[in-house]
Design a protein around this motif. Structure first.
Motif, PDB file in Angstrom:
ATOM      1  N   HIS A  64      59.067  43.544  42.736  1.00  0.00           N
ATOM      2  CA  HIS A  64      59.063  43.224  44.164  1.00  0.00           C
ATOM      3  C   HIS A  64      59.421  41.768  44.413  1.00  0.00           C
ATOM      4  CE1 HIS A  64      57.207  47.105  44.496  1.00  0.00           C
ATOM      5  NE2 HIS A  64      56.204  46.701  43.768  1.00  0.00           N
ATOM      6  N   THR A  89      41.715  45.463  46.723  1.00  0.00           N
ATOM      7  CA  THR A  89      42.799  44.484  46.796  1.00  0.00           C
ATOM      8  C   THR A  89      42.557  43.372  45.793  1.00  0.00           C
ATOM      9  OG1 THR A  89      43.192  44.962  49.122  1.00  0.00           O
ATOM     10  CG2 THR A  89      44.063  42.891  48.276  1.00  0.00           C
ATOM     11  N   ASP A 118      49.867  36.464  46.270  1.00  0.00           N
ATOM     12  CA  ASP A 118      50.293  37.814  45.916  1.00  0.00           C
ATOM     13  C   ASP A 118      49.134  38.772  46.159  1.00  0.00           C
ATOM     14  OD1 ASP A 118      51.479  40.048  44.948  1.00  0.00           O
ATOM     15  OD2 ASP A 118      51.370  39.493  42.841  1.00  0.00           O
ATOM     16  N   LYS A 140      47.911  42.649  46.065  1.00  0.00           N
ATOM     17  CA  LYS A 140      48.246  43.960  45.509  1.00  0.00           C
ATOM     18  C   LYS A 140      47.072  44.903  45.758  1.00  0.00           C
ATOM     19  CE  LYS A 140      50.638  44.469  41.785  1.00  0.00           C
ATOM     20  NZ  LYS A 140      51.098  44.500  40.369  1.00  0.00           N
ATOM     21  N   LYS A 147      45.328  48.408  44.941  1.00  0.00           N
ATOM     22  CA  LYS A 147      45.337  49.280  43.781  1.00  0.00           C
ATOM     23  C   LYS A 147      44.301  50.383  43.958  1.00  0.00           C
ATOM     24  CE  LYS A 147      46.355  47.283  39.899  1.00  0.00           C
ATOM     25  NZ  LYS A 147      46.331  46.548  38.623  1.00  0.00           N
ATOM     26  N   ASP A 151      48.873  51.135  41.033  1.00  0.00           N
ATOM     27  CA  ASP A 151      49.351  50.280  42.110  1.00  0.00           C
ATOM     28  C   ASP A 151      49.697  51.132  43.336  1.00  0.00           C
ATOM     29  OD1 ASP A 151      49.074  48.190  40.421  1.00  0.00           O
ATOM     30  OD2 ASP A 151      51.214  48.014  39.922  1.00  0.00           O
ATOM     31  N   GLN A 193      52.177  46.247  47.423  1.00  0.00           N
ATOM     32  CA  GLN A 193      52.109  44.830  47.120  1.00  0.00           C
ATOM     33  C   GLN A 193      52.896  44.058  48.165  1.00  0.00           C
ATOM     34  OE1 GLN A 193      53.806  43.845  43.363  1.00  0.00           O
ATOM     35  NE2 GLN A 193      53.111  41.735  43.360  1.00  0.00           N
ATOM     36  N   HIS A 247      53.879  39.619  48.811  1.00  0.00           N
ATOM     37  CA  HIS A 247      53.636  38.229  48.468  1.00  0.00           C
ATOM     38  C   HIS A 247      54.524  37.341  49.313  1.00  0.00           C
ATOM     39  CE1 HIS A 247      56.566  38.883  44.838  1.00  0.00           C
ATOM     40  NE2 HIS A 247      57.103  39.184  45.985  1.00  0.00           N
ATOM     41  N   LEU A 305      53.420  46.707  52.974  1.00  0.00           N
ATOM     42  CA  LEU A 305      53.332  46.744  51.515  1.00  0.00           C
ATOM     43  C   LEU A 305      54.589  47.391  50.949  1.00  0.00           C
ATOM     44  CD1 LEU A 305      49.615  47.941  51.165  1.00  0.00           C
ATOM     45  CD2 LEU A 305      50.463  45.618  50.910  1.00  0.00           C
TER      46      LEU A 305
END
Length: 1376
Positions: A1239, A1276, A1315, A1317, A1319, A1329, A1332, A1334, A1353
């Motif tokens: 990403h 997260t 960042d 993410k 999950k 995952d 994500q 960032h 995301l």
């Protein structure tokens, strides 16, 4: 011969000899003398009735034919098939069938006698026949005795009986002997094998002549095939030596099978190729024998670091047992199919020497296990193709005809060749500037046509359309670039290929804007720019209910003209004659000469593609050829008359000369209709929309009903949307309606039009996430019905303008399939023509335009285009310069998430598009224009991009006005229509370095346009709500107070829940801010509900209220605080105070296009937006200028906040945000740049201040369910500089978790990437995952101002996360 013995008797022979010289390389046979396998038949290709292949003339002719009636007297008895008529006169006796009374029985070859013919077989042979004869003889004898006959009569009767017995016995013996001989012969034929030494003797003598030419032909043509499939580490492969030796292969024996079809021969052949076996050669032949030898030069690496390695293959032997089956036909080449297979695995042997020479080399077969491994690999590869029961089928008829089988033709492939880019890397094949042409063939068959030859240029321009007749779309279309030089053979420079199977799908039968790579020895030589369309023959279609829909009529099609014979010729003597067929003044074909006959039989035919049969005139000339050709007779008429009278005339037409009939000629005209709508004139040329717009069509798509369900197999329904096409350009598209066969849209699209001939296609499509969208039906809008072309009454240079032929039209249109047959469903839409401003050229500074609308001028007498809020913006994309070589195209959009114009695809680092596109601007003050450079492999759902450029429409119009002011005083002859040179601008998002684009602009305003409020760009965007306080709330607790909190809903959907304030009736909230996307402000309704929190009894409502978002309740780019009174509950009172800030933006969704440069992160209007060139050409000097602002890409929320702070007078924050407003894009706008698995996005270099960042992870929504229950257990993880800094708790079994967790991170003023993410937690295996995002924190927030928004995301469709971010500067960085 077994594999163990194939190497015996091997001996080295000289590679050259005075008598039998091998062909070690292609230089021994000059390339110019090699036969060209693609021109064995010498076909010139199929022609049209026009005298040339000019693409513009062909388009114009087809367009005119489309509007003419299609009453068709040319149709044969079976639609889509040629009529079957005899090619010979009726009195001819051709073939053995014509000699029989019954044409269905072959002549008998049995030996007969007179008695055998009188007495059929059924009257003798069985035992009861003899009994009956004896009884009849006895009865006859008794009767004769009764009647008193003499002994002589009895003897006669006995003689007859003896004769019958003799004939019966003779026939029995003959038949028995024939049966026995037949069975013995059959047994011998099936069991024995026939030697064919006569074939081997012929091959021995013919091989010495044929092998040198065959070897040279292999060397000449095999290099190109091999080099097209080389791996990257091999630079080239050259076949430097190739010879099969002086000893040919042998056919050891042949076994023929009788029990086959009448037109099929089946044989088993035992063949061998043993050049080292000397047992069957003479001493002289052994002295001059040459062994097979192949040398391949493989070059590794490139340039100076490359090296070449020779590979030697010699002493090859082979033997095998194969079955050959041949199917015959009654026309050339008389063999239709040849099936070949091996009945058992063949045996072979060879010597392979890498780095091998005549004196040095190591046979790799000596390596243990390698020989058997190679042998098994060869068997594994050949097994599925050649080993029984699998067969290799060769279509000889197709190979010899080059797919040019007229009777089986199912359609035409129309290839429009435009040009080639600069020819390179073939200087060793050229002699100065080349004269080049393109020729076409399918697979490796015969040539089907060629373009004209362009002399002395490395950048040839053709603009020609050629037609290729095909039976199916399973072939590979090859286009070969060749150079022509006088007196020497033409040379192949490069080849491009196109797989016709791509057009097998009905939705992909028009491949326009192609850019094919032309290769020679694996190197790029040029780019061929072309269009390819498949035009199927119109045939009847059987419907599901059993009825047959007739073939579509068309004025275009395939015409075959057959010249059969002449009769009753009144010519002097017995001249030799031939016939010329001339169409519209151009000779199309000529028959062979028939020697000295007054009734010549020509039996010759020719085919052409007819574009418009109503305009075709056919002239047939009979010429006599004695001392010199002399015109003997003529038959001339229009094609429609010839076809209409063909049956009444019986095919015989009079030949006249000087008004006298000199005989008759037999002509047969056969017709296949072809719908050529795809070739009609669509205004758009190779350079884009070159013609200026005449107006805009406003489409409003209301609904559709009873659409075709293409997802019934998956128990779903179609996801329809409507798109508008002009040619192959998609000019607009509605939103997708999920799972609905009766969708309702209510959307308006604006499409600029350029001519009354520019018909638009409305196509309803079914959206698919992973596969191409499918067509549900189309309908065509004829522009001449909507637009009227008006001409003034001036005698010289009259005024010309366009106006609406009628008012707005509401129409239900039936949908048809792409081939214009009846489909399913109807589309209800409204359309209206909006003309552009047209000034009278003869009246300077006219107060009104030709439509009667007043014209606005600037003080310096220029048309004030900036005061017209709507118009057509024309953009010429000259070229794009990128940091690296790429294969890409440009797409452009205005106020749309979907591209409205696409260029062709080009390769290189400097992409010279030189194409013009246009878009409609409906609100000049708000509109934004974006151009994306996307990789050529990107489809409509692909979010990859190489770079982009964005600007406001108002800044572009200002730039246009300044350019016009600069050229105001030039004369009319010297004054250009617009900036022909263009201006350079910097690209954003190129990632690997600087990228630039050169653009020119023009603006054509609409003179009388009223915008519907529902269509305003201000109607869609993000609403930021700040909950301030509430007053005089209802007391719900016994203490006389309440514990209030507020829930916000929009259009019935809950969006935000505030914090709870304990024990108060006048709560005040701090930092209670959220944003919500609003698709339509006019129809949206916002409601608030106030609850009293109660842990035991449950929450209790204490009031509700609501407002509409239209009108003055909210205002773009400025905050407005509103008091919302509460009601809805008995005894309720009080009010809630909310501050609103409206950001007009385009909102994306999961099924929108991938064009994110104008997506929901982009604010429409901002004072920071300006159009500044990066390299302007002023007085011949190129200036380097900053273009960060020119891209107009602002960080998320920065533009709107900037305006707010300007109103508040905070100049310090204004400066800060202005410095950051030229960042690459906001996090949502650049989110589509997340391309790879990591990403990776384009992180800006924005700076901030030193201090602490407080981040609250509020919630997430739209997450993927990865557990078996369809839910997830999300948490997260936050990482800064590759270090984990925070992790939320796990929320079980939900797709919309609420965390409301906060952490603090110290930061410096340098760029810092956070960042996030999300999950899914798992106990027994790794976490999964879910999504994500960032970003550089300084792109989102500035000191003293909160950020509170939803962030997407990635990858796409992974959901969103809600973050609140605040920055607390350190003491030394605080503003005074």
């Amino acid at each position: 011969m077994s594999e163990s013995t194939t190497k015996k008797d091997k001996q080295k022979s000289p590679t050259t000899s005075p008598r039998l010289a091998p062909v070690p390389n292609k230089k021994l046979v000059p390339a110019d003398l090699l036969p060209d396998i693609h021109t064995l038949k010498g076909s010139p290709g199929i022609q049209t009735e026009l005298a040339s292949h000019d693409a513009s003339a062909i388009q114009q002719t087809v367009t005119q034919a489309e509007f003419k009636p299609t009453s068709d007297p040319l149709r044969p008895n079976i639609a889509g098939q040629f009529v079957t008529l005899a090619k010979h006169p009726e009195w001819y006796r051709v073939g053995w069938q014509s000699m029989l009374a019954s044409a269905n029985k072959p002549p008998s070859t049995a030996i007969t006698t007179y008695l055998d013919e009188v007495l059929p077989n059924v009257m003798y042979g069985e035992w009861y026949h003899n009994v009956i004869v004896l009884l009849l003889t006895a009865i006859a004898s008794w009767c004769l005795a009764k009647w008193g006959s003499s002994i002589g009569t009895v003897l006669v009767a006995c003689l007859c009986l003896a004769t019958y017995y003799q004939a019966s016995m003779r026939r029995f013996r003959v038949n028995a002997r024939d049966d026995i001989q037949r069975e013995l012969a059959k047994i011998k034929l099936e069991a024995d094998e026939e030697p064919v030494e006569w074939i081997n003797s012929f091959l021995q003598k013919f091989w010495l002549i044929f092998e040198p030419v065959l070897s040279a032909l292999v060397v000449e043509n095999l290099d190109t095939v091999i080099n097209a499939y080389l791996p990257g580490f091999i630079d080239s492969v050259k076949l430097t030596t190739f010879t099969l030796g002086t000893k040919p292969f042998r056919v050891e024996s042949v076994k023929t099978y009788k029990n086959t079809d009448p037109d099929t021969v089946c044989m088993d052949w035992k063949v061998s190729f043993t050049p080292n076996d000397l047992s069957d050669v003479t001493v002289e032949e052994a002295q001059h024998k040459v062994n097979p030898r192949i040398t391949i030069l493989v070059r590794f690496g490139r340039g100076t670091i490359g090296t070449a390695m020779p590979c030697l293959v010699e002493d090859m032997t082979f033997s095998g047992h194969m079955r050959v089956k041949i199917k015959f036909i009654a026309r050339f080449p008389f063999a239709k199919l040849v099936d070949v297979c091996f009945l058992e695995k063949p045996t072979f042997d060879y010597v392979l020497k890498p780095l091998g020479t005549d004196n040095f080399g190591f046979d790799v077969n000596y390596i243990p296990g390698l020989y058997s491994f190679i042998r098994e690999q060869v068997h594994a590869i050949l097994g599925p193709m050649l080993y029984s029961p699998n067969t290799f089928t060769l279509d000889l008829e197709k190979l010899m005809a080059g797919e040019f089988d007229m009777t089986q033709a199912n359609g035409l492939v129309a290839v429009t060749i435009y040009n080639c880019s600069t020819i390179r890397h073939v200087d060793h094949l050229l002699q100065g500037l080349p004269s080049t042409y393109i020729r076409f063939y399918l697979d490796h068959g015969q040539e089907l046509g060629r373009t004209s030859c362009k002399d002395q240029t490395k950048q040839p321009q053709w603009n020609e359309t050629h037609f290729l007749m095909v039976n199916n779309l399973s072939a590979q279309l090859c286009m070969e670039l060749r150079s022509h030089y006088p007196n020497i053979k033409d040379r192949r420079l490069a080849t491009a290929q196109f797989d016709l199977r791509q057009m097998d799908d009905q939705d992909h039968r028009e491949q326009e804007g192609l850019d094919l790579l032309m290769l020679n020895s694996g190197k790029s030589v040029s780019d061929l720019r072309l269009d390819i369309r498949y035009l199927p023959v119109s045939k009847p279609v059987k419907r599901l209910d059993g009825t047959v829909e007739p073939a579509l009529e068309s004025n275009s099609g395939i015409l075959r003209t057959s010249v059969i014979a002449c009769r009753d010729l009144n010519l002097a003597g017995r001249p030799s004659t031939f016939v010329r067929v001339i169409v519209n003044g151009t000779e199309k074909f000529k028959t062979p000469v028939v020697k000295r006959s007054i009734s010549p039989a020509f039996a010759s035919s020719g085919e052409i593609v007819v574009l418009d049969k109503t305009e075709v005139h056919v002239r047939v000339e009979l010429w006599s050829e004695d001392a010199k050709p002399t015109l003997a007779g003529v038959q001339a008429s229009s094609l429609t008359d010839l076809m209409r009278l063909q049956e009444t005339q019986g095919g015989w037409w009079p030949l006249t000369h000087d008004s006298q009939v000199i005989g008759q000629i037999h002509l047969v005209f056969e017709w296949k209709p072809v719908v050529m709508t795809g070739l009609a004139d669509r205004v758009m040329g190779r350079q884009g929309f070159e013609q200026p717009p005449i107006g805009t069509i406003r489409f409003t798509f209301w609904e559709a009903k009873d659409l075709r369900n293409v997802e019934a197999v998956t128990n779903g329904k179609s996801d329809p949307y409507v798109r508008v096409l002009s040619g192959h350009q998609v000019r607009g598209r509605t939103e997708v309606i999920d799972n609905n066969l009766n969708p309702e849209w209510g959307e308006s699209l604006y499409v600029p039009v350029h001519s009354t001939k520019e018909n638009l296609v409305l196509e309803v499509m079914d959206w698919n996430a992973r596969s191409p969208d499918k067509s549900l039906g189309v309908t065509t809008v004829t522009m001449s019905d909507m637009v009227r072309h008006c001409v003034g009454d001036q005698s010289v240079d009259p005024d010309r303008w366009y106006e609406a032929a009628q008012g707005p039209i509401n129409k239900w249109a039936p949908l048809r399939s792409m081939n214009r047959r009846v489909s399913k469903g109807e589309l209800f839409y409204r359309m209206e023509f909006l003309p552009v401003l047209t000034l009278p050229p003869s009246v300077p500074l006219s107060a009104k335009d030709l439509l009667g609308n007043y014209v606005s001028y600037t003080p310096d007498d220029l048309v004030d285009v900036a005061c017209y809020t709507a118009g057509v913006l024309r953009v010429k994309i000259h070229e794009v310069q990128l940091p690296t070589n790429t294969y890409a195209f440009c797409q452009m959009a205005a106020d749309s998430l979907l591209p409205q114009f696409k260029t062709s695809k080009l390769r290189g680092q400097n992409l010279a598009f030189d194409q013009i596109g246009d878009v409609f601007v409906k609100e000049l003050d708000f509109s934004r224009v974006g151009i994306e450079i996307k990789p050529a492999s990107a489809n409509e759902k692909d979010d990859r991009r190489i770079g982009y450029w964005v600007s406001s429409a108002s800044a572009i119009v200002k730039h246009i006005q300044e350019w016009r002011r600069l050229h105001q005083h030039e004369t009319a002859d010297d004054k250009p229509a617009w900036d022909a040179e263009g201006t350079w601008y910097d690209l954003l998002g190129t990632g690997q370095g600087d990228g630039q684009i050169r653009l020119s602009f023009d603006y054509v305003p609409c003179s009388n346009y009223v915008l519907n409020p529902d269509e305003s760009l201000d109607n869609q965007g993000n609403l930021t709500c700040t909950l301030i306080k509430a007053t005089n709330l209802k007391a719900a607790d016994k203490s006389g107070t309440s514990d209030p909190y507020v829930i916000f809903t929009v259009n019935g959907e809950r969006l935000h829940k505030s914090a709870m304030i304990k024990k108060t009736l006048n709560p005040v909230w701090k930092n209670e801010v959220f944003s919500v996307p609003i698709p339509s402000r006019v129809t949206a309704s916002l409601r608030i509900e106030v609850f009293d929190w109660n842990q035991i009894k449950g929450d209790y409502p204490i009031g509700s209220g609501g407002i509409t978002l239209r009108g003055d309740n909210v205002e773009s780019f400025s905050t407005r605080e509103l008091e919302i009174p509460l009601d809805g509950v008995a005894g309720v009172r009080g009010s809630v105070f909310v501050r609103f800030l409206w950001h007009p933006r385009l909102l994306t969704n999961k099924k929108s296009s991938t064009s994110s440069v104008l997506g929901d992160s982009e604010t429409y209007a901002s004072p920071a937006v300006a159009l500044e060139p990066s390299r302007a050409s002023i007085d011949g000097r190129r200036l380097s200028m900053d273009s960060n602002i020119s891209a107009g890409a602002t960080s998320l929320g920065a533009a709107a906040d900037q305006l707010y702070y300007q109103q508040e007078g905070d100049s310090h924050h204004e400066r800060e945000i202005s410095n950051n407003s030229a960042a690459a894009s906001s996090i949502q706008g650049d989110a589509a740049s997340l391309l790879d698995a990591d990403h990776t996005t384009l992180i800006s270099d924005a700076h901030g201040v030193e201090g602490n960042v407080t981040i609250k992870i509020v919630e997430a929504r739209g997450l993927r369910g990865v557990d078996k229950s369809g839910t997830s257990d999300p948490f997260t993880r936050v990482r800064v500089d590759n270090h984990n800094v925070f992790r939320t708790r796990v929320i079980k079994k939900t797709l919309r978790p609420e965390w409301n967790e906060t952490f603090v991170q110290p930061v410096t003023g340098a760029p810092i990437v956070f960042d996030f993410k999300v999950k899914d937690h798992n106990r027994l295996h790794n976490d999964v995952d879910l999504g994500q995002c960032h970003f550089n924190i300084w792109d989102l927030v500035q000191p003293g101002h909160s950020f509170d928004q939803w962030l997407p995301l990635y990858p796409q469709e992974s959901g969103e996360i809600h973050l609140r971010i605040d920055v607390e500067p350190s003491s030394q960085d605080r503003s005074p």
